[in-house]
Design an enzyme around this catalytic site. Structure first.
Site, PDB file in Angstrom:
ATOM      1  N   LYS A 119      -1.200  95.418 -37.071  1.00 55.85           N
ATOM      2  CA  LYS A 119      -1.363  94.320 -38.046  1.00 55.85           C
ATOM      3  C   LYS A 119      -1.032  94.920 -39.617  1.00 55.85           C
ATOM      4  CE  LYS A 119      -3.346  92.316 -34.479  1.00 55.85           C
ATOM      5  NZ  LYS A 119      -2.799  92.732 -33.189  1.00 55.85           N
ATOM      6  N   GLY A 149       0.749  93.161 -21.249  1.00 54.60           N
ATOM      7  CA  GLY A 149      -0.759  93.380 -21.161  1.00 54.60           C
ATOM      8  C   GLY A 149      -1.171  94.976 -21.035  1.00 54.60           C
ATOM      9  N   HIS A 175     -14.252  73.420 -53.670  1.00 52.01           N
ATOM     10  CA  HIS A 175     -13.274  72.907 -53.718  1.00 52.01           C
ATOM     11  C   HIS A 175     -12.176  73.568 -54.865  1.00 52.01           C
ATOM     12  CE1 HIS A 175      -9.793  69.728 -54.004  1.00 52.01           C
ATOM     13  NE2 HIS A 175      -9.996  69.937 -55.344  1.00 52.01           N
TER      14      HIS A 175
END
Length: 499
Positions: A52, A279, A457
């Protein structure tokens, strides 16, 4: 040989093992944490954190090299060794945090227990004793209870020899000296598609992706699979659908890869590196399972019950958590199981383990998040449902970010109860969006429970709000005006009905 004694012995320091050890010291227990390789396991090295970190760096590079945002960076270049250095800094930072905590709790206090870290291979001698063998010595450790959290390793591919130089798996990524000029990734699941995204983001490598089926991420719904496939191709990835690997021939300066397609034709391509990503399998070899009467399933995992015990809870002192347990191979699952075992042993369980709402993050371009059931799962189980899809191109924050590629898709039951069943989100901040829906699934929430939530918002989460409004035909932007961007349909076991 002297024997050290502990309340709990944990084999493996990955997310399952480390979280269990730390939860045990909360109960004042003495813990021995045994690790054969890297502290943190694949959760830190050659896995979740390092991959990551590499994805984050590749995304930053991709954004910096973009010419569609009103600016153009000059003199932009990337060096694989520097990328490696940054990734290792991230991994080392996490390992040092873990070590710091272990050292902090090396001695018991009035409130907390203590933890001892031993580097070596742990092997059961009997149900209360393991042998820990390191390069320097061998010692025996006694435990009242044990947790097997030895994790997993990349699954080998038949007839393909991994040399971690030209033919590698995920553990060989950091062995590369530079960005390969050409690469083929064997496997189109999450791991394969993530690495295809990473290397194509850097725009230094011609990336081929082998997909044995018609769509990548085949267990997801067709719309999500097609979305991921399209974006990979837009990023420069060459996807070989319906192809099988016949062989890889090593030549002096390249690899010759032979692919056979379902329609009968074959293709030969040349690459510099082949990455096997099909896998993972559990690490359960040579840990003495036979000495404690524990057998593996046909799939090679350990059978565990509702509290992760390998036998009847009251008679059992050996538990299993993480990738070895046969449940979803997710960091969050391992961490949850590890903590749960300790609470079952020493505390009061407040809730049962529930695997139905485990969120999944897929680090593609853009990122994808998933929780709960998808349409395929609902149809397989015969659950009537309604599904609404809302495009990011209508969400103000996504428009402002110039990141409109993506969508929010929510599934609710079509049985009059409107229970939230699942969600898929693609685009910026998808990992954050999924959390609120995961909570609603856990709480068996309905449309009525969450439709009154007011979102700030401008925020990406306003897309969730609007997607929920679509079910009740109350959205600000309407499907009639934007049929390609807003969709609503329902399905019952008898037939599919378009709304």
């Amino acid at each position: 040989m002297s024997i050290e004694k502990y309340d709990l012995v944990v084999l493996g320091s990955g997310p399952a093992g480390f979280s269990a050890a730390m939860r045990a010291i909360d109960f004042g227990k003495s813990v021995c944490l045994v690790e054969a390789q890297h502290l943190g396991g694949a959760g830190i090295m050659n896995g979740a954190l390092t991959s990551k970190a590499m994805w984050e760096l590749s995304r930053d590079y991709s954004i910096a090299s973009s010419v569609m945002r009103g600016y153009r960076a000059s003199g932009l270049n990337v060096d694989y060794k520097q990328v490696q250095k940054t990734i290792m800094q991230a991994a080392k930072q996490k390992q040092l945090q873990m070590l710091s905590q272990i050292e902090t709790y090396a001695e018991p206090t009035e409130k907390f227990g203590n933890i001892t870290l031993k580097h070596g291979w742990g092997k059961f001698i009997d149900s209360h004793t393991i042998e820990v063998k390191s390069e320097k010595n061998t010692e025996l450790v006694h435990g009242d209870n044990f947790i097997i959290a030895t994790g997993s390793r990349p699954r080998p591919m038949p007839d393909v020899e991994i040399d971690q130089e030209r033919i590698i798996d995920s553990e060989g990524i950091m062995n590369l000296k530079e960005f390969p000029e050409r690469m083929i990734i064997l496997g189109s699941g999450i791991i394969g598609c993530e690495f295809a995204t990473i290397f194509s983001n850097y725009n230094q490598t011609e990336v081929h992706l082998l997909d044995r089926q018609h769509k990548v991420i085949p267990y997801e719904d067709d719309d999500l699979s097609s979305f991921v496939s399209k974006n990979l191709e837009n990023n420069g990835v060459i996807i070989h659908h319906t192809a099988n690997l016949r062989c890889i021939r090593k030549r002096p300066d390249f690899l010759e890869v032979v692919l056979d397609y379902q329609d009968g034709h074959s293709k030969v391509i040349e690459v510099d590196v082949a990455l096997v990503a099909i896998g993972r399998i559990p690490n359960l070899d040579n840990i003495g399972l036979e000495n404690v009467g524990i057998e593996r399933t046909d799939r090679g995992y350990l059978n565990i019950n509702e509290v992760c015990a390998t036998d009847d809870f009251k008679a059992c002192n050996v538990f299993a958590a993480g990738d070895v347990s046969g449940h979803a191979q997710l960091y969050s699952v391992g961490e949850l199981q590890g903590r749960y075992i300790v609470e079952a042993l020493y505390g009061n369980l407040e809730y049962p383990l529930d695997y139905s709402n485990m969120s999944t993050l897929m680090f593609f371009k853009p990122e994808v998040a998933a929780v709960g059931l998808n349409e395929k799962a609902c149809q397989k189980r015969g659950i009537p449902y309604k599904v609404a899809t809302y495009s990011n191109s209508l969400v103000n924050r996504a428009v402002a970010m110039r990141a409109i590629d993506g969508f929010i898709k929510i599934i609710v039951s079509d049985d009059g109860k409107d229970r939230i069943l699942g969600m898929r989100a693609a685009g910026p901040q998808a990992s954050t969006l999924i959390t609120s829906i995961a909570y609603q699934i856990t709480q068996k929430g309905t449309l009525k429970d969450i439709r009154q939530n007011v979102h700030p918002h401008p925020s990406i989460s306003e897309g969730v709000q609007e997607c929920l409004r679509v079910f009740e035909e109350k959205s600000i932007y309407k499907p009639k005006a934007f049929p390609d961007l807003i969709k609503l349909k329902s399905w019952k076991p008898e037939k599919v009905k378009e709304a």
